[in-house]
Design a protein around this motif. Structure first.
Motif, mmCIF file in Angstrom:
data_model
loop_
_atom_site.group_PDB
_atom_site.id
_atom_site.type_symbol
_atom_site.label_atom_id
_atom_site.label_comp_id
_atom_site.label_asym_id
_atom_site.label_seq_id
_atom_site.Cartn_x
_atom_site.Cartn_y
_atom_site.Cartn_z
ATOM 1 N N PRO A 54 55.704 21.523 76.635
ATOM 2 C CA PRO A 54 56.295 22.586 75.822
ATOM 3 C C PRO A 54 55.239 23.673 75.562
ATOM 4 O O PRO A 54 54.089 23.345 75.238
ATOM 5 N N ILE A 55 55.601 24.921 75.698
ATOM 6 C CA ILE A 55 54.626 26.011 75.582
ATOM 7 C C ILE A 55 53.975 26.055 74.211
ATOM 8 O O ILE A 55 52.772 26.311 74.089
ATOM 9 N N GLY A 56 54.750 25.787 73.167
ATOM 10 C CA GLY A 56 54.173 25.808 71.822
ATOM 11 C C GLY A 56 53.081 24.773 71.661
ATOM 12 O O GLY A 56 52.025 25.045 71.087
ATOM 13 N N THR A 57 53.306 23.593 72.176
ATOM 14 C CA THR A 57 52.315 22.518 72.093
ATOM 15 C C THR A 57 51.114 22.833 72.976
ATOM 16 O O THR A 57 49.968 22.714 72.541
ATOM 17 N N ALA A 58 51.363 23.232 74.213
ATOM 18 C CA ALA A 58 50.266 23.534 75.139
ATOM 19 C C ALA A 58 49.388 24.654 74.591
ATOM 20 O O ALA A 58 48.159 24.554 74.582
ATOM 21 N N TYR A 59 50.021 25.711 74.095
ATOM 22 C CA TYR A 59 49.264 26.849 73.572
ATOM 23 C C TYR A 59 48.475 26.458 72.327
ATOM 24 O O TYR A 59 47.309 26.814 72.176
ATOM 25 N N ALA A 60 49.105 25.714 71.424
ATOM 26 C CA ALA A 60 48.422 25.307 70.194
ATOM 27 C C ALA A 60 47.218 24.420 70.489
ATOM 28 O O ALA A 60 46.148 24.577 69.876
ATOM 29 N N VAL A 61 47.359 23.501 71.421
ATOM 30 C CA VAL A 61 46.241 22.630 71.782
ATOM 31 C C VAL A 61 45.132 23.454 72.447
ATOM 32 O O VAL A 61 43.950 23.295 72.137
ATOM 33 N N TRP A 62 45.513 24.360 73.330
ATOM 34 C CA TRP A 62 44.537 25.234 74.009
ATOM 35 C C TRP A 62 43.745 26.052 72.990
ATOM 36 O O TRP A 62 42.515 26.098 73.028
ATOM 37 N N VAL A 63 44.465 26.684 72.073
ATOM 38 C CA VAL A 63 43.810 27.502 71.047
ATOM 39 C C VAL A 63 42.945 26.630 70.142
ATOM 40 O O VAL A 63 41.825 27.009 69.794
ATOM 41 N N GLY A 64 43.464 25.459 69.778
ATOM 42 C CA GLY A 64 42.711 24.578 68.898
ATOM 43 C C GLY A 64 41.411 24.104 69.515
ATOM 44 O O GLY A 64 40.363 24.095 68.849
ATOM 45 N N ILE A 65 41.466 23.703 70.779
ATOM 46 C CA ILE A 65 40.239 23.291 71.471
ATOM 47 C C ILE A 65 39.259 24.457 71.522
ATOM 48 O O ILE A 65 38.066 24.300 71.245
ATOM 49 N N GLY A 66 39.776 25.629 71.856
ATOM 50 C CA GLY A 66 38.907 26.809 71.935
ATOM 51 C C GLY A 66 38.291 27.162 70.593
ATOM 52 O O GLY A 66 37.087 27.433 70.503
ATOM 53 N N ALA A 67 39.098 27.146 69.540
ATOM 54 C CA ALA A 67 38.600 27.512 68.211
ATOM 55 C C ALA A 67 37.591 26.495 67.693
ATOM 56 O O ALA A 67 36.506 26.862 67.213
ATOM 57 N N ALA A 68 37.940 25.212 67.790
ATOM 58 C CA ALA A 68 37.033 24.175 67.298
ATOM 59 C C ALA A 68 35.741 24.152 68.120
ATOM 60 O O ALA A 68 34.647 24.069 67.559
ATOM 61 N N GLY A 69 35.882 24.239 69.429
ATOM 62 C CA GLY A 69 34.703 24.210 70.293
ATOM 63 C C GLY A 69 33.797 25.408 70.082
ATOM 64 O O GLY A 69 32.570 25.270 70.017
ATOM 65 N N ALA A 70 34.395 26.590 69.957
ATOM 66 C CA ALA A 70 33.582 27.793 69.739
ATOM 67 C C ALA A 70 32.878 27.721 68.385
ATOM 68 O O ALA A 70 31.702 28.106 68.266
ATOM 69 N N ALA A 71 33.564 27.224 67.368
ATOM 70 C CA ALA A 71 32.942 27.102 66.054
ATOM 71 C C ALA A 71 31.796 26.093 66.084
ATOM 72 O O ALA A 71 30.728 26.340 65.503
ATOM 73 N N GLN A 81 26.371 29.012 60.113
ATOM 74 C CA GLN A 81 26.429 28.136 58.949
ATOM 75 C C GLN A 81 27.233 26.866 59.232
ATOM 76 O O GLN A 81 28.291 26.919 59.852
ATOM 77 N N ALA A 82 26.736 25.723 58.732
ATOM 78 C CA ALA A 82 27.422 24.443 58.897
ATOM 79 C C ALA A 82 27.651 23.807 57.536
ATOM 80 O O ALA A 82 27.179 22.718 57.252
ATOM 81 N N SER A 83 28.389 24.491 56.683
ATOM 82 C CA SER A 83 28.648 23.950 55.346
ATOM 83 C C SER A 83 29.585 22.748 55.445
ATOM 84 O O SER A 83 30.350 22.623 56.405
ATOM 85 N N PRO A 84 29.539 21.875 54.462
ATOM 86 C CA PRO A 84 30.454 20.730 54.470
ATOM 87 C C PRO A 84 31.925 21.152 54.538
ATOM 88 O O PRO A 84 32.712 20.523 55.249
ATOM 89 N N ALA A 85 32.285 22.194 53.838
ATOM 90 C CA ALA A 85 33.681 22.657 53.867
ATOM 91 C C ALA A 85 34.059 23.123 55.269
ATOM 92 O O ALA A 85 35.147 22.801 55.766
ATOM 93 N N ARG A 86 33.193 23.869 55.910
ATOM 94 C CA ARG A 86 33.490 24.354 57.260
ATOM 95 C C ARG A 86 33.661 23.190 58.236
ATOM 96 O O ARG A 86 34.588 23.171 59.044
ATOM 97 N N LEU A 87 32.781 22.219 58.151
ATOM 98 C CA LEU A 87 32.879 21.051 59.022
ATOM 99 C C LEU A 87 34.136 20.241 58.724
ATOM 100 O O LEU A 87 34.781 19.723 59.641
ATOM 101 N N ALA A 88 34.526 20.161 57.456
ATOM 102 C CA ALA A 88 35.752 19.441 57.094
ATOM 103 C C ALA A 88 36.976 20.126 57.688
ATOM 104 O O ALA A 88 37.878 19.465 58.226
ATOM 105 N N PHE A 89 37.016 21.455 57.624
ATOM 106 C CA PHE A 89 38.160 22.173 58.190
ATOM 107 C C PHE A 89 38.181 22.078 59.713
ATOM 108 O O PHE A 89 39.257 22.010 60.321
#
Length: 106
Positions: A54-71, A81-89
């Motif tokens: 499903p495009i919604g799932t594929a896109y969300a996973v793609w964006v999530g991997i990209g966002a988490a990995g880039a962060a 910065q690697a604050s505890p709150a940032r790492l928790a999110f």
């Protein structure tokens, strides 16, 4: 195979997102070319995965991997910065990605 495409596309998104920083506004030719190649490859693999998933799932996973990995690379490689709150999110984002994958039915 579709999930493999989406995961690799997400990892490429991490690469091109960080590549944007190293290209310095596309003023450095080698990082800029690698960034553009990463964007193209990432989009191509996402489109292959979206043929089945499903495009919604594929896109969300793609964006999530990209966002988490880039962060994460921002923290590890670029000294952001690697604050505890940032790492928790970021952890919540990873949980959401896994949840989408597990509930996709594919």
């Amino acid at each position: 195979m579709a999930w493999l495409y989406v995961v690799v596309a997400g990892l490429l998104e991490v690469g091109w997102a960080v590549g944007l920083k190293y290209s310095e506004g596309f003023t450095r030719s080698v990082p800029a070319l690698l960034t553009v190649a990463g964007i193209a490859a990432s989009m191509a693999l996402l489109s292959l995965g979206a043929r089945t998933l499903p495009i919604g799932t594929a896109y969300a996973v793609w964006v999530g991997i990209g966002a988490a990995g880039a962060a994460l690379l921002g923290v590890v490689v670029l000294g952001e910065q690697a604050s505890p709150a940032r790492l928790a999110f970021l952890g919540l984002l990873v949980v959401a990605i896994v949840g989408l994958k597990l509930t996709s039915g594919h």
